[in-house]
Write an enzyme that holds these catalytic residues in place. Structure first.
Site, PDB file in Angstrom:
ATOM      1  N   ASN A 142      19.705  -7.623  12.350  1.00 49.94           N
ATOM      2  CA  ASN A 142      20.375  -7.552  11.055  1.00 49.94           C
ATOM      3  C   ASN A 142      19.922  -8.761  10.237  1.00 49.94           C
ATOM      4  O   ASN A 142      20.429  -9.866  10.415  1.00 49.94           O
ATOM      5  CB  ASN A 142      21.890  -7.576  11.283  1.00 49.94           C
ATOM      6  CG  ASN A 142      22.671  -7.500   9.992  1.00 49.94           C
ATOM      7  OD1 ASN A 142      22.105  -7.531   8.899  1.00 49.94           O
ATOM      8  ND2 ASN A 142      23.978  -7.415  10.114  1.00 49.94           N
TER       9      ASN A 142
ATOM     10  N   ARG B  25      18.934  -3.053  10.758  1.00 53.44           N
ATOM     11  CA  ARG B  25      19.911  -2.666   9.748  1.00 53.44           C
ATOM     12  C   ARG B  25      19.256  -2.842   8.386  1.00 53.44           C
ATOM     13  O   ARG B  25      18.696  -3.903   8.098  1.00 53.44           O
ATOM     14  CB  ARG B  25      21.137  -3.558   9.844  1.00 53.44           C
ATOM     15  CG  ARG B  25      22.100  -3.327   8.710  1.00 53.44           C
ATOM     16  CD  ARG B  25      23.254  -4.291   8.783  1.00 53.44           C
ATOM     17  NE  ARG B  25      24.190  -4.022   7.706  1.00 53.44           N
ATOM     18  CZ  ARG B  25      24.684  -4.959   6.920  1.00 53.44           C
ATOM     19  NH1 ARG B  25      24.337  -6.224   7.079  1.00 53.44           N
ATOM     20  NH2 ARG B  25      25.536  -4.649   5.975  1.00 53.44           N
TER      21      ARG B  25
ATOM     22  N   ARG C 140      33.618 -11.994  -3.487  1.00 52.27           N
ATOM     23  CA  ARG C 140      33.330 -11.007  -4.538  1.00 52.27           C
ATOM     24  C   ARG C 140      34.608 -10.543  -5.217  1.00 52.27           C
ATOM     25  O   ARG C 140      35.637 -10.364  -4.555  1.00 52.27           O
ATOM     26  CB  ARG C 140      32.636  -9.772  -3.952  1.00 52.27           C
ATOM     27  CG  ARG C 140      31.267 -10.075  -3.411  1.00 52.27           C
ATOM     28  CD  ARG C 140      30.604  -8.801  -2.873  1.00 52.27           C
ATOM     29  NE  ARG C 140      29.640  -9.166  -1.869  1.00 52.27           N
ATOM     30  CZ  ARG C 140      29.482  -8.529  -0.704  1.00 52.27           C
ATOM     31  NH1 ARG C 140      30.185  -7.469  -0.421  1.00 52.27           N
ATOM     32  NH2 ARG C 140      28.590  -8.949   0.152  1.00 52.27           N
TER      33      ARG C 140
ATOM     34  N   HIS D 271      28.520  -0.638   4.301  1.00 52.75           N
ATOM     35  CA  HIS D 271      29.265  -0.689   5.576  1.00 52.75           C
ATOM     36  C   HIS D 271      29.336   0.691   6.240  1.00 52.75           C
ATOM     37  O   HIS D 271      30.227   0.959   7.042  1.00 52.75           O
ATOM     38  CB  HIS D 271      30.730  -1.151   5.376  1.00 52.75           C
ATOM     39  CG  HIS D 271      30.892  -2.568   4.929  1.00 52.75           C
ATOM     40  ND1 HIS D 271      31.903  -2.936   4.062  1.00 52.75           N
ATOM     41  CD2 HIS D 271      30.217  -3.695   5.217  1.00 52.75           C
ATOM     42  CE1 HIS D 271      31.835  -4.232   3.846  1.00 52.75           C
ATOM     43  NE2 HIS D 271      30.813  -4.721   4.532  1.00 52.75           N
TER      44      HIS D 271
ATOM     45  N   GLU E 176      28.587  -2.380  14.836  1.00 57.88           N
ATOM     46  CA  GLU E 176      27.435  -1.843  14.108  1.00 57.88           C
ATOM     47  C   GLU E 176      26.163  -1.953  14.946  1.00 57.88           C
ATOM     48  O   GLU E 176      25.299  -1.079  14.899  1.00 57.88           O
ATOM     49  CB  GLU E 176      27.277  -2.597  12.777  1.00 57.88           C
ATOM     50  CG  GLU E 176      28.388  -2.257  11.798  1.00 57.88           C
ATOM     51  CD  GLU E 176      28.639  -3.314  10.748  1.00 57.88           C
ATOM     52  OE1 GLU E 176      29.221  -4.371  11.112  1.00 57.88           O
ATOM     53  OE2 GLU E 176      28.275  -3.118   9.594  1.00 57.88           O
TER      54      GLU E 176
END
Ligand code: AMP
Length: 395
Positions: free
Chosen positions: A8, A89, A239, A178, A383
């Site tokens: 990732n 990823r 964010r 996601h 993940e």
């Protein structure tokens, strides 16, 4: 022994996990941080021990070379050839990738071509892929897209109500993110209930530093809170989440420190959310300490955070016309009992009731009462495992 790496690559980091497959056994994992910056670091974890060292890492290519050195150094592999699979990823797959794909030169070019959809991430993902292509040319290399799970959204959900030409000419639409996590936890929830996924309506809440909520109908994502980029939706660590876009020209006219739309967007991405409102930290654990100490900004930041989660979760009760389950996952969703309690108690009208005795830190499984019409679950996301499994499919 077949070994697979799940990789990732972020803008300044590269996380990895080494598996023995198909046993799905985690051999080791690690992270390179601050790539291209001062004081870059490597951490390797195995057998319950952390091995950290500070080392200069100028780019992702060098990180990959160092990773292979570390694997040999710690006897996690004895030669490069042992790694027969690598899963990468990739944050943005745009409309090009609806599922994981075997990587070749063409796929790599396509990933680069949609970098405008994830300007910080896709170039880093591509750099990681290229470095491994050179180093391990015979390994099965697979790209797993964060957006793929959301490609099942109906057009009414993914289109923005602006003139069609912006979608036609520039592919401006909701892509979400996601996806791997939302897919994994919704499938695990179906296993938990021992029911076919097709029969379930599930709202998945991935709440970490980045956060998104997804409505999953019969195993398919039908709406999700992140948008064209991961800036959309709920409030996050740094964010803002959803904003009225008119704020952008207004700030450009009025704040001499902001000089371009990109600077405003950078502020929404990096200086906002929990960090912006608390003025202390983007980390939930820090926020809860300062909130409990009575800091007014931290109390407000926490209340806003829970408020935005409640709003998106309730929207998805509407999108799905009712749900069987709400699933919490990721750093905050898995560990923060107070956030879970405040969200669920604040949505009790929808037929959810938390069981305080089950809602402890580290719980896995159901945290709602036996009478709760909508079941509430905590399911740790994984993940990397999805990535490693997807590599197996192509071997
Ligand atoms: P992630 O991005 O999934 O790694 O999640 C990171 C977020 O999870 C940060 O805001 C952390 O403060 C939060 N987090 C991790 N552990 C805990 C915990 N025990 N209690 C509350 N928040 C936590």
């Amino acid at each position: 022994m077949e070994k697979t790496l799940a990789v990732n690559a972020g803008s300044s980091s590269l996380k990895w996990q080494l598996y023995e497959m198909p046993e799905e056994k985690v051999i080791a994992k690690g992270i390179f941080e601050r790539i291209g910056l001062a004081q870059s670091m490597s951490t390797v974890k195995f057998n319950g021990e952390d091995h950290k060292r500070e080392i200069d890492i100028v780019d992702h290519r060098q990180a990959v070379l160092l990773l292979m050195d570390e694997l040999i150094h710690f006897h996690l592999i004895s030669e490069f050839r042992e790694i027969t699979g690598i899963g990468h990823r990739v944050v943005a797959g745009g409309e090009l990738f609806k599922d994981s794909v075997l990587i070749d030169k063409n796929v790599l070019d396509q990933i680069k071509s949609i970098s405008n959809l994830a300007p910080l991430h896709n170039p880093a993902n591509a750099a990681g892929i290229e470095a491994f292509m050179k180093l391990l040319p015979d390994a099965t290399a697979v790209a797993v897209f964060d957006t793929a799970f959301h490609t099942s959204m109906p057009e009414k959900a993914y289109r923005y109500p602006i003139p069609n030409k912006y979608y036609r000419n520039y592919s401006v639409r909701k892509y979400g993110a996601h996806g791997t996590s939302h897919m994994y936890v919704s499938r695990e929830a179906a296993k938990y209930f021992d029911k076919p996924l097709e029969d379930l309506k599930i709202i998945t809440a991935h709440i970490g530093n980045g956060a998104s909520i997804t409505a999953v109908d019969g195993g398919k994502s039908v709406d999700t809170s992140m948008g064209f980029t991961p800036l959309g939706g709920v409030m996050m660590g740094t964010r803002s989440g959803e904003m009225d876009p008119s704020v952008i020209p207004f700030l450009l006219e009025n704040d001499p420190d902001l000089n371009s739309a990109q600077e405003v967007i950078d502020m929404f991405n990096n200086q906002s959310g929990i960090r912006g409102v608390s003025e202390l930290s983007s980390d939930m654990r820090d926020l809860e300490k300062s909130r409990d100490a009575g800091d007014a900004n931290s109390i407000l930041a926490y209340e806003m955070f829970v408020d935005r989660l409640k709003k998106y979760i309730s929207q998805y009760f509407g999108v799905l016309n009712g749900a069987d389950a709400l699933v919490f996952t990721a750093g905050i969703g898995e560990n923060d009992r107070k956030v879970r309690e405040d969200v669920v108690n604040g949505l009790s009208w929808f037929g959810m009731e938390i069981n305080p005795e089950r809602n402890y830190r580290g719980v896995v499984g159901e945290i709602s009462t036996a009478d709760s019409k909508v079941k509430v679950l905590v399911i740790p996301t994984d993940e990397e495992l999805v990535i490693a499994r997807d590599v197996e499919k192509f071997k």
